[in-house]
Design an enzyme around this catalytic site. Structure first.
Site, PDB file in Angstrom:
ATOM      1  N   SER A 131       0.848  -1.193   0.000  1.00 47.29           N
ATOM      2  CA  SER A 131       0.000   0.000   0.000  1.00 47.29           C
ATOM      3  C   SER A 131       0.879   1.236   0.000  1.00 47.29           C
ATOM      4  O   SER A 131       2.064   1.174   0.338  1.00 47.29           O
ATOM      5  CB  SER A 131      -0.924   0.013   1.229  1.00 47.29           C
ATOM      6  N   GLY A 180       2.318   2.860  -2.233  1.00 48.57           N
ATOM      7  CA  GLY A 180       3.496   2.867  -3.092  1.00 48.57           C
ATOM      8  C   GLY A 180       4.702   2.128  -2.565  1.00 48.57           C
ATOM      9  O   GLY A 180       5.759   2.128  -3.201  1.00 48.57           O
ATOM     10  N   GLU A 225      -8.554   3.344 -10.066  1.00 50.10           N
ATOM     11  CA  GLU A 225      -7.511   4.188 -10.640  1.00 50.10           C
ATOM     12  C   GLU A 225      -7.324   3.891 -12.133  1.00 50.10           C
ATOM     13  O   GLU A 225      -7.327   2.724 -12.543  1.00 50.10           O
ATOM     14  CB  GLU A 225      -6.186   3.975  -9.911  1.00 50.10           C
ATOM     15  N   GLU A 255      -5.595   0.135 -11.006  1.00 47.50           N
ATOM     16  CA  GLU A 255      -5.783  -0.588  -9.746  1.00 47.50           C
ATOM     17  C   GLU A 255      -7.143  -0.258  -9.160  1.00 47.50           C
ATOM     18  O   GLU A 255      -7.844   0.651  -9.631  1.00 47.50           O
ATOM     19  CB  GLU A 255      -4.677  -0.230  -8.740  1.00 47.50           C
ATOM     20  N   ASP A 274      -7.052   7.191  -0.600  1.00 50.72           N
ATOM     21  CA  ASP A 274      -6.301   8.327  -0.049  1.00 50.72           C
ATOM     22  C   ASP A 274      -6.435   9.585  -0.912  1.00 50.72           C
ATOM     23  O   ASP A 274      -6.515  10.698  -0.380  1.00 50.72           O
ATOM     24  CB  ASP A 274      -4.830   7.972   0.186  1.00 50.72           C
ATOM     25  N   THR A 275      -6.497   9.443  -2.230  1.00 47.31           N
ATOM     26  CA  THR A 275      -6.669  10.630  -3.074  1.00 47.31           C
ATOM     27  C   THR A 275      -8.029  11.286  -2.858  1.00 47.31           C
ATOM     28  O   THR A 275      -8.207  12.469  -3.165  1.00 47.31           O
ATOM     29  CB  THR A 275      -6.501  10.276  -4.565  1.00 47.31           C
ATOM     30  N   ARG A 322       2.916  10.256   6.100  1.00 52.45           N
ATOM     31  CA  ARG A 322       1.791  11.199   6.035  1.00 52.45           C
ATOM     32  C   ARG A 322       1.253  11.437   7.438  1.00 52.45           C
ATOM     33  O   ARG A 322       0.757  10.528   8.089  1.00 52.45           O
ATOM     34  CB  ARG A 322       0.675  10.634   5.149  1.00 52.45           C
TER      35      ARG A 322
END
Length: 393
Positions: free
Chosen positions: A150, A152, A258, A271, A278-279, A358
């Site tokens: 997750s 990246g 995505e 994906e 999150d976006t 984050r």
């Protein structure tokens, strides 16, 4: 209407989901592998255990006897969810969907081989030798990812033979769960990428949020903006693909689907996450009539969602940690960030830091027809004001 919800994963997305749930009077048990996770801070109860431990997961289900199980992360012993579903517990969006999307093999094969969606060319590898064969077939550049990860983690771009050893080591060491396999993908020269938040309902039609553009670094979300300007035919193609794949996976809730968009070659499925994305943090900027977390909750509870409307244009930018700390940090610069027009700061409340983790997000909004590029500048400027401060020093 009141349900007991077992939330599997308690990060920042889970926290916003719990806030939405509590506003509707729900009872939430937040679970994660560490104490003090963000969602635990606002939930009714919490449990700390590894969700890859099937027995520990079953023990939590037996203890709390939830009406609904809502996964927020990929690293779950997903085969156990079928047992819970058979016992009468509703799994969101469904045990099948969570099992398929926990790793990239199942969801990519479903999209490309079963549904015939346009995707990047891809191969799988369990050894470095298999990876080298795949790289030779695809050519440079190509993208290497763990099958399960997750944000990246483990993802890199291989641009020459010199990058292969690093890509293999990074992908295999950053894989989540017990899957030691990677996927090697063709590098798509896309013009931009989007998240199409898709809502499937128990008794209503599938709905789509206005497209969200985003920027990722190493596969990790850094900023997002809504609405993303795009050709109507590309948006229609993305909606058709999202409808196909969510329909095949079954269940209710919000899905982060995505896509890569090439103005020349069209829309590529990338994906899918069967949960808030999150976006989609940009929806906290009042961009829609309902945020992605409220949409997920309504769908989870079977409440009707008549439509999703764009209320404002908006942008989000991540607030990263500057250093490592074993205790919760303090924050400085919030006052400066809030000097920007129509801007909010959201601090996640994570109990520890590591560099680039984050820790919060800046979100900003303006009129629906505003220039999203200007909003992106504002969000990034606000996020840059906020710094984590290590209280151990």
């Amino acid at each position: 209407m009141i349900k007991k919800i077992l939330l599997l994963g308690s990060g920042e997305l889970g926290k916003e989901f719990v806030i939405a749930a509590k506003r509707m009077g729900q009872y939430v048990v937040a679970c994660d592998s560490y104490a003090g996770a963000p969602a635990m801070q606002v939930a009714d109860a919490s449990e700390v255990f590894s969700m890859l431990d099937g027995d520990a997961l079953a023990a939590a289900v037996e203890k709390h006897k939830p009406d609904l199980i809502v996964p927020e992360i990929e690293a779950i012993r997903t085969e156990r969810l079928f047992d819970f579903e058979k016992a009468g517990i509703t799994v969101i969006p469904s045990a099948k969907a969570v099992n398929y999307t926990m790793n990239r093999r199942a969801i990519r094969d479903l999209a490309a081989r079963e549904l015939g969606l346009q995707t990047a060319k891809y191969f799988y590898a369990k050894t470095k030798e298999e990876m080298l064969e795949a790289v030779e077939k695809i050519g440079f550049p190509c993208v290497v990812k763990p099958l399960m990860s997750s944000s990246g983690k483990g993802q890199s771009t291989v641009r020459s033979a010199e990058d292969v050893d690093y890509a293999w080591e990074y992908a295999t060491t950053k894989s989540r769960g017990d899957l030691n396999e990677i996927i090697i993908e063709e590098f798509i020269p896309f013009d931009y990428e989007i998240t199409l938040l898709t809502v499937t309902q128990k008794n209503g039609k599938t709905l789509f949020c206005p497209p969200i553009g985003h920027v990722q670094v190493g596969g990790d979300y850094q900023e997002s903006f809504q609405p993303m300007p795009m050709k109507p035919e590309h948006l229609a193609a993305a909606q058709t693909m999202a409808d196909q794949v969510t329909r095949a996976l079954t269940g209710t809730g919000i899905w982060g689907v995505e896509f890569f968009i090439s103005n020349e070659k069209g829309v590529y499925f990338s994906e899918l996450s069967p949960r808030p994305h999150d976006t989609g943090m940009v929806t906290l900027a009042n961009t829609q009539n309902l945020s992605e977390f409220e949409l997920h909750l309504y769908a989870v509870l079977g409440l009707p969602i008549n439509e999703i409307t764009l209320e404002h244009a908006g942008a989000s930018a991540v607030i990263p940690a500057q250093e490592e700390s074993t205790t919760a940090p303090d924050y400085e610069g919030v006052e400066d960030a809030l000097m920007f027009k129509n801007t909010y700061i959201r601090i996640f409340g994570k109990p520890t830091t590591r560099v680039k983790r984050r820790m919060g997000v800046a979100v900003t909004y303006d009129k629906p027809d505003s220039d999203v590029n200007e909003l992106r500048k504002r969000a990034k400027a606000a996020a840059k004001c906020v710094k984590t401060v290590n209280k151990e020093q």
